[in-house]
Design an enzyme around this catalytic site. Structure first.
Site, PDB file in Angstrom:
ATOM      1  N   LYS A  35       0.851  -0.966   0.206  1.00 42.11           N
ATOM      2  CA  LYS A  35      -0.058   0.167   0.048  1.00 42.11           C
ATOM      3  C   LYS A  35       0.878   1.378  -0.221  1.00 42.11           C
ATOM      4  CE  LYS A  35      -1.832  -1.179   3.873  1.00 42.11           C
ATOM      5  NZ  LYS A  35      -1.625  -2.514   4.074  1.00 42.11           N
ATOM      6  N   THR A  36       2.051   1.728   1.235  1.00 42.26           N
ATOM      7  CA  THR A  36       3.119   2.487   1.057  1.00 42.26           C
ATOM      8  C   THR A  36       3.439   2.466  -0.276  1.00 42.26           C
ATOM      9  OG1 THR A  36       2.774   1.855   3.477  1.00 42.26           O
ATOM     10  CG2 THR A  36       4.474   3.370   2.249  1.00 42.26           C
ATOM     11  N   ASP A 220      -2.397   8.060   3.522  1.00 44.70           N
ATOM     12  CA  ASP A 220      -1.803   6.488   3.765  1.00 44.70           C
ATOM     13  C   ASP A 220      -2.298   5.972   4.636  1.00 44.70           C
ATOM     14  OD1 ASP A 220      -0.167   3.301   3.567  1.00 44.70           O
ATOM     15  OD2 ASP A 220       2.049   4.821   3.963  1.00 44.70           O
ATOM     16  N   GLU A 221      -2.463   5.254   5.692  1.00 46.16           N
ATOM     17  CA  GLU A 221      -2.530   4.613   6.852  1.00 46.16           C
ATOM     18  C   GLU A 221      -3.991   4.928   7.908  1.00 46.16           C
ATOM     19  OE1 GLU A 221      -1.100   1.924   8.603  1.00 46.16           O
ATOM     20  OE2 GLU A 221       0.503   2.265   8.496  1.00 46.16           O
ATOM     21  N   GLN A 251      -5.804  -2.827  10.495  1.00 48.40           N
ATOM     22  CA  GLN A 251      -4.681  -2.482  11.480  1.00 48.40           C
ATOM     23  C   GLN A 251      -5.457  -1.506  12.192  1.00 48.40           C
ATOM     24  OE1 GLN A 251      -0.169  -2.816   9.330  1.00 48.40           O
ATOM     25  NE2 GLN A 251      -1.448  -3.677   7.451  1.00 48.40           N
ATOM     26  N   ARG A 604       4.927  -7.475  10.961  1.00 51.67           N
ATOM     27  CA  ARG A 604       6.358  -6.343  10.538  1.00 51.67           C
ATOM     28  C   ARG A 604       7.205  -6.723  10.781  1.00 51.67           C
ATOM     29  NH1 ARG A 604       3.688  -2.351  10.030  1.00 51.67           N
ATOM     30  NH2 ARG A 604       2.139  -3.865   9.582  1.00 51.67           N
TER      31      ARG A 604
HETATM   32  P1  ATP Z   1       1.908  -2.652   5.974  1.00 49.98           P
HETATM   33  O1  ATP Z   1       0.070  -2.664   5.765  1.00 49.98           O
HETATM   34  O2  ATP Z   1       2.780  -2.756   7.213  1.00 49.98           O
HETATM   35  O3  ATP Z   1       1.734  -0.877   6.168  1.00 49.98           O
HETATM   36  P2  ATP Z   1       2.400  -2.085   3.026  1.00 49.98           P
HETATM   37  O4  ATP Z   1       0.335  -2.627   2.543  1.00 49.98           O
HETATM   38  O5  ATP Z   1       1.640  -0.639   3.324  1.00 49.98           O
HETATM   39  O6  ATP Z   1       2.498  -2.587   4.481  1.00 49.98           O
HETATM   40  P3  ATP Z   1       5.378  -1.888   2.074  1.00 49.98           P
HETATM   41  O7  ATP Z   1       5.895  -0.918   3.313  1.00 49.98           O
HETATM   42  O8  ATP Z   1       4.893  -1.253   1.156  1.00 49.98           O
HETATM   43  O9  ATP Z   1       3.430  -2.467   2.234  1.00 49.98           O
HETATM   44  O10 ATP Z   1       5.386  -3.089   1.290  1.00 49.98           O
HETATM   45  C1  ATP Z   1       5.923  -3.940   2.046  1.00 49.98           C
HETATM   46  C2  ATP Z   1       7.141  -4.863   1.121  1.00 49.98           C
HETATM   47  O11 ATP Z   1       6.837  -5.545   0.149  1.00 49.98           O
HETATM   48  C3  ATP Z   1       7.696  -3.469   1.009  1.00 49.98           C
HETATM   49  O12 ATP Z   1       9.425  -3.752   1.918  1.00 49.98           O
HETATM   50  C4  ATP Z   1       7.702  -3.384  -0.376  1.00 49.98           C
HETATM   51  O13 ATP Z   1       9.288  -2.611  -0.675  1.00 49.98           O
HETATM   52  C5  ATP Z   1       8.295  -5.000  -0.795  1.00 49.98           C
HETATM   53  N1  ATP Z   1       6.588  -4.474  -2.065  1.00 49.98           N
HETATM   54  C6  ATP Z   1       6.384  -4.003  -2.261  1.00 49.98           C
HETATM   55  N2  ATP Z   1       5.625  -4.559  -3.579  1.00 49.98           N
HETATM   56  C7  ATP Z   1       6.007  -4.730  -4.198  1.00 49.98           C
HETATM   57  C8  ATP Z   1       6.808  -6.081  -5.667  1.00 49.98           C
HETATM   58  N3  ATP Z   1       5.842  -5.279  -6.568  1.00 49.98           N
HETATM   59  N4  ATP Z   1       7.226  -5.777  -5.339  1.00 49.98           N
HETATM   60  C9  ATP Z   1       8.848  -6.629  -4.752  1.00 49.98           C
HETATM   61  N5  ATP Z   1       8.528  -5.575  -3.487  1.00 49.98           N
HETATM   62  C10 ATP Z   1       7.400  -5.601  -3.313  1.00 49.98           C
HETATM   63 MG    MG Z   2       2.118   0.551   4.919  1.00 48.98          MG
END
Ligand code: ATP
Ligand code: MG
Length: 739
Positions: A35-36, A220-221, A251, A604
């Site tokens: 997402k981020t 975000d969040e 979350q 995490r």
């Molecule tokens: P959270 O819910 O904990 O905030 P999130 O959904 O925001 O998580 P991110 O932090 O954006 O998730 O991504 C999680 C990890 O996966 C990061 O290390 C990111 O770089 C990696 N990642 C995300 N998408 C890809 C992709 N398409 N290919 C490779 N790595 C990825």
């Molecule tokens: Mg995130």
């Protein structure tokens, strides 16, 4: 096809979200699904591909650290610095707005931000002035009343007492509190949000300007926005901008602070045309970690429902360690960390997460003793330490004489003979005339104040005036340095011969370094450096010490860990009553929020996840015998590997109790022998040398044995000396004398 740095690193679902048409959009997806990453790439895509001006983008993140990372990522993706991009937290952005529009917002130009502790002091002062009993009118409850009402967008005038005298009194106190803040020119955290909401609501011209400007608002969040934040967003977005929000209902962990996960559904109702995107592939964690987290969160009812899978390896099982007590728990964690580092790993890969800030202390002690570098995010942070706050109060008074809280804090620190009675006289005068304490003091000199008190007070006023003139035009760190020298704060602490005094003096010196390291570019506003620095420390304390350059173990509460990721995670204190927290166990809502917090914690972890609990724990000075957290039982059993030390309890040894300040609370300390890879603490290394025994050292004086390691001539002993603090000594040379 040429490489596209913005879209290539994304999967199909992520790419669809990033390139969604310029219309409202919601990305609803589980932890670690990107997402981020999507949000960041969306910003880069808007600027890089869609030729959107960085000026017209506003991105809201959850921490200042996250904001910094997002900015760097966008810069890297675009290969240029998107200069004027506004990225920050809700509070940071609100602050920035109020600085620009202080007049329209009804503030003074040099307004200062106060934190929760200052807020409580202010409330206590009010209660005193009103002659209300603090046991009946608990400051913390009044604070909560004020903040929740502000978070809900309510001013005291709009609140109804409903013939409830208690409530009527609370409302009255809220009003008095507001007046006091206005008089002192201070603004609390909740006020930042409410005030900037009102600014837009009541000043159409200002709102129009920002609506024109921010065509793209990204959040975000989103699941953790509260009412006032959402209302603020909606005002800004109006009907023309394109809100792009990402979140995960699983979350949502700030319900207790007014966050409304319902905002996720509300968003759908408020923007019926919003497109919904779901991301289902997790890139962060191993299969085992993800399955554990999914298994746990399945116990919550009423979820929006998401699937989450990984193509990664199953990885290692979740490790569960049952410790005897909190020390044993910390030692286990410490041992594992050292093993990791011995194998060539780095400290910063490891996070120690816990439910309550107070849990960090024991870890800190053991990390200090074994020289494991660590950083505590949040909690008792550098800028929250009393001596630092004293110094900051001086700095605040230098820029804003009406800051009553700061005035009270330092008027007699270091002691300059200003007694409680003189202060009361000044306070009374200030109340009558509605002026600041500073002005009231000036008026009282030689009049209401006696000759001696007048001299002392005059000395203080002159010191502040002189300092203000002296530091004008100096570099920020020189300003801080000059203030420390002129006020005598450092010597004041140095005179305190205990270790504590020394540490405080060192902290004050560290403040000069912090000021030196504070770059003007870290500030969002055009404030003069000192004021920018003061705003920064109040708003962003905790982030400062978290700089990534130093390799250290990352310690933080589960709440602080949201959005972050670490190769190895220790989830500590997995005990019912601690986690889930006692005060949340009673209600389904509370329990589910705790479970989401546990889900956040587990997700995490990238490679390894440890769960630890203590059978006995001393917290806040009380021994608790607790059951392992129900969250352990809710995690699929087949994913868990228990680390079972041979249960062989050596006799319990009563350790002495130490002063609160000394750090170590004596606990009945059991030792388990035979844990692989760890030296046994069971057998005494020398007669009379056992845990908790009192000993005397030729140089360091008397103390209590905290720890024993090894045997024979190599045996080491850790002693907490009453005057010198905790030290490790080699038994052979220490010549300890049992008492
Ligand atoms: P959270 O819910 O904990 O905030 P999130 O959904 O925001 O998580 P991110 O932090 O954006 O998730 O991504 C999680 C990890 O996966 C990061 O290390 C990111 O770089 C990696 N990642 C995300 N998408 C890809 C992709 N398409 N290919 C490779 N790595 C990825
Ligand atoms: Mg995130």
């Amino acid at each position: 096809m040429t490489a596209d740095p913005i879209l290539d690193p994304l999967n199909a679902a992520q790419r669809a979200a990033v390139t969604a048409p310029l219309a409202p959009a919601l990305v609803l997806a589980g932890a670690g699904s990107g997402k981020t990453r999507v949000l960041t790439h969306r910003i880069a895509w808007l600027i890089g591909t869609h030729q959107v001006s960085p000026q017209s983008i506003l991105a809201v993140t959850f921490t200042n650290k996250a904001a910094g990372e997002m900015r760097t990522r966008v810069e890297r993706l675009l290969g240029i610095a998107p200069g004027v991009l506004w990225i920050g937290t809700f509070h940071g952005i609100a602050h920035r707005l109020l600085r620009r529009h202080w007049r329209e917002a009804g503030l003074i130009e040099s307004f200062q931000i106060i934190d929760a502790e200052d807020q409580q002091r202010l409330i206590k002062k009010l209660l005193k002035a009103e002659q209300l009993d603090e046991t009946r009118w608990v400051p913390r409850e009044i604070q909560w009343f004020i903040n929740t009402n502000k978070d809900a967008g309510h001013r005291p005038q709009g609140l109804k007492s409903g013939n409830d005298p208690t409530r009527a009194q609370m409302i009255r106190l809220y009003g008095l509190y507001e007046a006091a803040c206005a008089r002192s020119g201070v603004v609390d955290f909740a006020e930042l949000l409410l005030r900037s909401f009102e600014l837009w609501r009541d000043q159409p011209a200002v709102l129009q300007h920002y609506r024109q400007r921010f065509r793209h608002v990204l959040v975000d969040e989103f699941q953790d926005t509260n009412s006032i934040q959402y209302a603020w967003l909606k005002l800004l977005v109006g009907s023309q901008s394109c809100p792009f929000v990402v979140g995960d209902d699983d979350q949502s962990v700030y319900g207790w602070r007014g966050a409304r996960v319902e905002n996720l559904q509300q968003f759908g109702r408020d923007f019926p045309a919003a497109q919904l995107f779901r991301l289902e592939q997790n890139y962060r964690s191993t299969g085992a970690i993800l399955a554990a987290a999914n298994g746990l969160i399945a116990n919550n009812a009423g979820r929006l429902g998401k699937t989450l899978w990984t193509s990664g390896a199953q990885g290692e099982p979740i490790r569960l360690y049952a410790a005897f007590n909190e020390r044993d728990e910390a030692e286990f964690v410490c041992q594992r960390i050292r093993e990791h580092v011995t194998r060539g790993g780095v400290h910063r890969d490891i996070a120690v997460l816990y439910r309550s800030n107070a849990q960090s202390r024991v870890f800190e002690e053991i990390f200090l003793a074994t020289r494991v570098p660590y950083r505590v995010y949040g909690g008792l942070r550098f800028f929250e330490r009393a001596e630092i706050k004293d110094a900051l109060a001086y700095l605040r008074l230098l820029v804003n004489r009406s800051d009553d809280a700061s005035f009270e804090r330092v008027v007699n620190l270091p002691t300059r003979g200003i007694g409680a009675k003189s202060l009361e006289t000044v306070r009374a005068a200030a109340r009558v005339t509605g002026s600041s304490l500073w002005e009231a003091t000036q008026a009282c000199l030689g009049e209401a104040l006696g000759a001696r008190a007048s001299t002392a007070m005059r000395g203080f006023l002159e010191l502040i005036e002189r300092l203000t003139a002296e530091i004008h035009g100096l570099d920020l760190h020189e300003q801080v340095d000059r203030m420390l020298a002129a006020t005598g704060l450092i010597e004041f602490h140095q005179r305190d011969k205990a270790e504590r005094g020394e540490a405080r003096a060192e902290n004050l010196e560290e403040l000069v370094s912090a000021a030196r390291g504070f770059g003007a570019e870290r500030s969002d506003t055009d404030l003069p450096p000192l004021e920018a620095f003061l705003a920064h420390v109040t708003l962003e304390s905790g982030d400062g010490q978290a700089d990534a350059w130093e390799d250290s173990v990352q310690m933080m509460t589960l709440h602080t860990a949201k959005g972050l990721e670490f190769p190895i995670v220790f989830l500590c204190g997995m005990e019912d009553g601690l986690f889930p927290h006692q005060r949340s166990i009673g209600t389904l809502e509370g329990l589910e929020e705790e479970r989401r917090l546990c889900y956040v914690g587990m997700t995490r972890a990238m490679r390894q996840l440890y769960l630890t609990y203590a059978e006995q724990r001393r917290l806040h000075g009380i021994d608790n015998f607790s059951q392992p957290s129900r969250f352990i039982k809710e995690t699929p059993e087949e994913l868990i590997e228990e680390i079972r030390p041979r249960i062989q309890v050596s006799r319990p040894v009563a350790a002495g109790r130490f002063a609160e300040d000394g750090g170590v609370h004596g606990a009945v300390s059991y030792r388990r022998t035979g844990y692989p890879g760890r030296s046994s603490h069971a057998e005494p290394a020398a007669p009379g040398m056992r845990l908790g025994a009192r000993v005397r050292h030729g140089k360091f004086g008397e103390g209590v044995i905290l720890n024993l390691e090894g045997s024979g001539p190599q045996a080491r002993v850790q002693v907490n000396f009453e005057r010198q603090g905790t030290k490790w000594l080699v038994m052979q040379y220490a010549n300890l004398e049992p008492l």
